[in-house]
Scaffold this active site. Sequence first.
Site: not given
Ligand code: SER
Length: 317
Positions: A10, A13-15, A36-37, A51, A141
């Site tokens: 990943g 991604g953001q992080l 990453d994918i 993947d 989630y």
């Molecule tokens: N930033 C995340 C979200 O909003 C929280 O883990 O889903």
Amino acid sequence: MSEDIVLVIGARGQLGSVLIKELQKIYGITNVIASDIYLDHNFEGVFELLDATDITSIRTIIKKYSVTQIYHLAAILSAKGEQHPLKTWELNIKMMLNVFEVSINSTVNKVFFPSSIAVYGTKAPLQNSPQSAFLNPATVYGISKAAGENWAQYYFNKYDLDIRSIRYPGVIGYQSMPGGGTTDYAVDIYHSAVKRENYKCFLKADTKLPMVFMEDAIRATIELMQTPKENIKTRTSYNLGSMSLNPSEIYEAIKKQYPSFEIEYQPDFRQVIADNWPKSIDDKEARNDWGWEPKFNLKSMTIVMLEKLEEKYNKIN
Ligand code: SER
């Protein structure tokens, strides 16, 4: 001592995109494998298309590079997850279990698995939420992260797999965009201000949520991973406190520098998600076990956010 080879799943991604750069500084550019994918054509370093729902592909990469640490950051977040609940469950759980499963009896000796404030629900105290509270997450989630925390502990107890985890608050950074989360507004709002656009906020003005500045979030992640194994007492996931902010407070902080910036509140389905999450977090375990301490507050974060985004959007060459 053998060298660490770090795999980030990943990485776009953001992080992940920010973490990769820090890991490259620590371990060296060739010892960090970004995956990453989606391909990243501009990536500087080692990149593998991966993947993570395919366990064989993860195993192949671990063998190819003799990976010793994995940061598994790929997941579908809270708001997007509600559009596709079963797919979100399937993906988040499958990727996570694949990573845990390939790591046992392999070269991997440490795994990072991110959890979230989304594990909480209305049955926990939502002010200063304690780490070991009753968890009744309302989003898929959150359910997948709560299950993940318990799986992490299970793999540690059963296989001595050294999995470490943080329950991230909303992460605010200038380097990357979040995708599909409930806390995304706190990044979007800064971009709007710097682009001289007004902001339409999908949460109510007074919706407090725990937040952390990207620099602090990345430092926390690396500090946790570098802590001696015997100090890690929590094998589910550590609460990570920093700021507790609502949209109106962020707006006011920005407005001090951008007096004509306007905001409008149009809460949508994400309001209900936010209402079930903690307003603030008790992180004494992280502070005691591995010395966690945030450095940024709303004021210092806002200065950096606005300065960096000005450079991005409005820099005159
Ligand atoms: N930033 C995340 C979200 O909003 C929280 O883990 O889903």
